[in-house]
Design a protein around this motif. Structure first.
Motif, PDB file in Angstrom:
ATOM      1  N   LYS A  84       0.836  -1.209   0.000  1.00  0.00           N
ATOM      2  CA  LYS A  84       0.000   0.000   0.000  1.00  0.00           C
ATOM      3  C   LYS A  84       0.867   1.254   0.000  1.00  0.00           C
ATOM      4  O   LYS A  84       0.602   2.199  -0.739  1.00  0.00           O
ATOM      5  N   TRP A  88       1.461   4.138  -2.996  1.00  0.00           N
ATOM      6  CA  TRP A  88       1.432   5.599  -2.814  1.00  0.00           C
ATOM      7  C   TRP A  88       2.715   6.249  -3.347  1.00  0.00           C
ATOM      8  O   TRP A  88       2.680   7.380  -3.847  1.00  0.00           O
ATOM      9  N   LEU A 131      -3.730   3.286  -7.362  1.00  0.00           N
ATOM     10  CA  LEU A 131      -4.738   3.628  -6.348  1.00  0.00           C
ATOM     11  C   LEU A 131      -5.488   2.385  -5.869  1.00  0.00           C
ATOM     12  O   LEU A 131      -5.803   2.265  -4.673  1.00  0.00           O
ATOM     13  N   SER A 134      -3.187   0.710  -3.523  1.00  0.00           N
ATOM     14  CA  SER A 134      -3.095   1.476  -2.268  1.00  0.00           C
ATOM     15  C   SER A 134      -4.285   1.203  -1.362  1.00  0.00           C
ATOM     16  O   SER A 134      -4.181   1.336  -0.152  1.00  0.00           O
TER      17      SER A 134
END
Length: 149
Positions: A84, A88, A131, A134
Motif C-alpha cells: 500500500k 502511494w 490507487l 493502495s
C-alpha cells in the motif's frame, strides 16, 4: 470410496485457491515491470537533459529522485511488502510525471500531441492501478499476507 472423494475435494480446493493468487502475482509483476525497467534510466544524463528540456525544475535532482520512487514503489508491490505504501510512492511518482512530461495539450505538432496523449492516458491508467493497490494491498502470495497471518 468416501475417503477418495474427500482427498479429491481437498486437491480441487487447493488448486482453486492457488490460481487466483497466481493471477494476482502475475498482475503485480506486469504492473510494476515498467517502473522497474524505467526507474534506473532516471539516473542517466540523457533522461535528466530531456526532463530539463521539458521544463522540469531542478531536473538534476528531481529526475533521479523520481527514479528512486519508481524503483522503491515497484519493488514494494512486486514482493508485496508494504504494498500500500509502495503504491502511494508510485502515485507520488505518476502525478507530476504525467502532468509535466506528457502535457499533450501544450504540443503543437498534431502527431506528437497524439503520442503524448497516449503516454498521458497510459500513465492515468497506471495511476488507477496504483490507487487500487493502495486500497486493497498486494493480495495473496505476498509478504504482507504472510505478516498478517
Amino acid at each position: 470410496m468416501a475417503t477418495n472423494s474427500i482427498a479429491i475435494s481437498k486437491d480441487v480446493d487447493a488448486a482453486i485457491s492457488f490460481w487466483p493468487g497466481t493471477v494476482v502475482v502475475l498482475g503485480r509483476f506486469f504492473f510494476v515491470l515498467i517502473f522497474l525497467l524505467a526507474g534506473p534510466l532516471h539516473f542517466s544524463k540523457q533522461e535528466v537533459a530531456y526532463a530539463a528540456a521539458q521544463g522540469v525544475p531542478w531536473a538534476s535532482i528531481v529526475v533521479p529522485l523520481s527514479g528512486l520512487l519508481a524503483l522503491a514503489g515497484g519493488l514494494s508491490i512486486l514482493v508485496g511488502y508494504r504494498a500500500k505504501l509502495g503504491a502511494w510512492l508510485l502515485v507520488l511518482f505518476l502525478v507530476p510525471v504525467t502532468a509535466m512530461m506528457h502535457n499533450f495539450w501544450a504540443v503543437h505538432d498534431p502527431m506528437m500531441a497524439q503520442v503524448q496523449m497516449a503516454f498521458f492516458m497510459k500513465n492515468v491508467s497506471m495511476l488507477g492501478g496504483a490507487l487500487l493497490i493502495s486500497h486493497f494491498g498486494a493480495g495473496p502470495f505476498s509478504l504482507d499476507a504472510r505478516r498478517s497471518r
